[in-house]
Design an enzyme around this catalytic site. Structure first.
Site, PDB file in Angstrom:
ATOM      1  N   TYR A 130       0.823  -1.210   0.000  1.00 18.53           N
ATOM      2  CA  TYR A 130       0.000   0.000   0.000  1.00 18.53           C
ATOM      3  C   TYR A 130       0.861   1.267   0.000  1.00 18.53           C
ATOM      4  O   TYR A 130       0.407   2.312  -0.439  1.00 18.53           O
ATOM      5  CB  TYR A 130      -0.924   0.037   1.231  1.00 18.53           C
ATOM      6  CG  TYR A 130      -2.219  -0.711   1.048  1.00 18.53           C
ATOM      7  CD1 TYR A 130      -2.224  -2.066   0.777  1.00 18.53           C
ATOM      8  CD2 TYR A 130      -3.442  -0.054   1.154  1.00 18.53           C
ATOM      9  CE1 TYR A 130      -3.413  -2.754   0.621  1.00 18.53           C
ATOM     10  CE2 TYR A 130      -4.641  -0.739   1.002  1.00 18.53           C
ATOM     11  CZ  TYR A 130      -4.624  -2.083   0.736  1.00 18.53           C
ATOM     12  OH  TYR A 130      -5.796  -2.754   0.578  1.00 18.53           O
TER      13      TYR A 130
ATOM     14  N   ASP B 143     -12.210  -9.633   3.911  1.00 23.45           N
ATOM     15  CA  ASP B 143     -13.476  -9.679   3.162  1.00 23.45           C
ATOM     16  C   ASP B 143     -13.962 -11.116   3.037  1.00 23.45           C
ATOM     17  O   ASP B 143     -15.148 -11.403   3.176  1.00 23.45           O
ATOM     18  CB  ASP B 143     -13.299  -9.105   1.742  1.00 23.45           C
ATOM     19  CG  ASP B 143     -13.639  -7.623   1.658  1.00 23.45           C
ATOM     20  OD1 ASP B 143     -13.328  -6.894   2.612  1.00 23.45           O
ATOM     21  OD2 ASP B 143     -14.212  -7.196   0.631  1.00 23.45           O
TER      22      ASP B 143
END
Ligand code: IPM
Ligand code: MG
Length: 363
Positions: free
Chosen positions: A139, A251
Site C-alpha cells: 500500500y 473480506d
C-alpha cells in the site's frame, strides 16, 4: 477525551447516524463523558468547502484521541478535477497516524447462521481476529507508479516493503491479543514465492520463540489460508498478516458471519507521549455506493466499531459489552437489514435497526 466523527462518503453518513444515537444513549444513561466533534469529509467536504479534506479537519485528525470513521469513496469523485481527486485520504490518515495495527474480529452469531452462504455447521462457533498490518507493505512501498515506455506501451510497478521493526511490532500485537484469547497465532505469508514472505515468517517465529513461548505459532501460505477460511474457519484464533493479504482475507472471512455489514474494525498506532494510542474505528464494509442514500445500510458494523472504541480507547469495557450484547439481542429478536434478510424477505431500514439496538440497551 476527544472523539472525532468523520461520516465520509456513501453509506458512511447513514450508519454514523446510528453511532451518534448510541453515543447519545451512553451519555444519558451511562454517564459517558467525551467531547465529540464532527467534520465533513469526502464529497460532503467538497460541496461545503471545495476540498475533500480541509486543513482544519486534518489538524483535528492529528490530535483526536479516537476517530469514528464512516466510509470513503464515491462515484461522484469523477466530478472533481483530477489533481484534487484524492481517494487515498484514508491511507494518508493511516500512514500519518502510523495506524499499523488493524484488528478485524470475525465472530459467528448463532441467530445469523442462516445468513451465511456457508453451511451452519461450518460457521457455528467461529471466533477469530484478523490482525492486519496496516501502515506498510504494498500500500505504501516505493517505487510505485505507471510509466510510458519508449514504444508507447506502459509499465506499472508497486513494491512490497517490510522492515524488521514493522513485522516485529505487528507480531507482538497478535501475540498479545492471543494471550487474551485461545493462545494461538497463525501467521499468513507467501514464503514459498516472495522474499518478504520468508522474512515475515522468520521474524514472526523469532518473536514468538523469544517473547511468547506460551503462545502457539503456526504459518500458512495465503492461498491456503483463503481456502481454509471457507473450509474450516473454526480452526483460527488470531491470524496475523501483511496489509494486502489482510485486506483480502478479511473480506473473505466476513462471509462467515453472513455479511460484511457486521464487521467492525479498530486501527491503532504506537503509544503516544500522553500514554494513549492514535486510533481509528471503522466498519469494514466501505461506502457501498450501490445502496447509498436509500437508508437501508446495516449500521451494526459501525455500532460494533464504536464498541471497539469503548473497549480500546475509552477503557469502558462494560459499555462495550452492553453495546455488543444489545446488537446480538436485536438480531436474536429478528432484526434484519437488507444484507441479513432472506432473499425477497422483509428488512428494516438503517434507522429502524438502530431503534432496535437502542431498545435492547439497558443501563
Ligand atoms: C479496507 C478497504 C480499504 C483498504 C480501501 C477503502 C482503501 O478495503 O479497509 O479493507 O484497501 O484497506
Ligand atoms: Mg478491504
Amino acid at each position: 477525551m476527544q472523539l472525532l466523527i468523520l461520516p465520509g462518503d456513501g453509506v458512511g453518513g447513514e450508519v454514523m447516524e446510528g453511532v451518534k444515537r448510541v453515543l447519545q444513549w451512553l451519555r444519558e444513561c451511562r454517564g459517558l463523558d467525551v467531547d465529540v466533534h464532527e467534520e465533513p469529509f469526502g464529497m460532503a467536504a467538497w460541496w461545503a468547502h471545495g476540498t475533500l479534506m480541509t486543513d482544519e479537519t486534518w489538524q483535528r485528525i492529528q490530535t483526536a484521541d479516537a476517530i469514528l470513521f464512516g466510509a470513503i469513496g464515491s462515484p461522484e469523485y469523477v466530478q472533481i478535477p483530477a489533481e484534487q481527486r484524492r481517494v487515498d485520504w484514508l491511507l494518508e490518515m493511516r500512514r500519518s497516524l502510523d495506524l499499523y495495527e488493524n484488528l478485524r474480529p470475525v465472530r459467528a452469531i448463532d441467530a445469523l447462521l442462516d445468513a451465511s452462504t456457508l453451511r451452519p455447521e461450518v460457521v457455528l462457533g467461529v471466533d477469530m481476529v484478523i490482525v492486519r498490518e496496516l501502515a506498510g507493505g504494498v500500500y505504501f512501498g516505493q517505487p510505485r507508479g505507471v510509466e510510458t515506455l519508449p514504444d508507447g506501451t506502459r509499465r506499472a510497478v508497486n513494491t512490497i516493503v517490510y522492515t524488521t521493526r514493522e513485522v516485529e511490532r505487528i507480531a507482538r500485537s497478535a501475540f498479545e491479543l492471543a494471550r487474551t484469547r485461545q493462545g494461538r497465532v497463525c501467521s499468513v505469508d507467501k514464503a514459498n514465492v516472495l522474499e518478504f514472505g520468508a522474512f515475515w515468517r522468520e521474524t514472526v517465529q523469532a518473536i514468538g520463540d523469544s517473547e511468547y513461548p506460551d503462545v502457539e505459532v503456526s504459518h500458512m501460505y495465503v492461498d491456503n489460508c483463503a481456502m481454509q477460511l471457507v473450509r474450516d474457519p473454526r480452526q483460527f484464533d488470531v491470524i496475523v498478516t501483511e496489509n494486502l493479504f489482510g485486506d483480502i482475507l478479511s473480506d473473505c472471512a466476513a462471509m462467515v458471519t453472513g455479511s460484511l455489514g457486521m464487521l467492525p474494525s479498530a486501527s491503532r498506532g504506537p503509544v503516544r507521549s500522553d500514554g494513549l494510542r492514535a486510533a481509528l474505528y471503522e466498519p469494514v464494509h466501505g461506502s457501498a455506493p450501490d445502496i447509498a442514500g436509500q437508508g437501508i445500510a446495516n449500521p451494526l458494523a459501525a455500532i460494533l466499531s464504536l464498541a471497539m472504541c469503548l473497549r480500546y480507547t475509552l477503557d469502558r469495557v462494560n459499555d462495550a459489552v452492553l453495546v455488543e450484547q444489545a446488537v446480538e439481542r436485536a438480531i436474536v429478536a429478528g432484526a434484519r437489514t437488507r444484507d441479513l434478510a432472506q432473499p425477497g424477505g422483509t428488512f428494516l431500514s438503517t434507522s429502524e435497526m438502530t431503534d432496535r439496538v437502542i431498545a435492547e440497551l439497558h443501563p
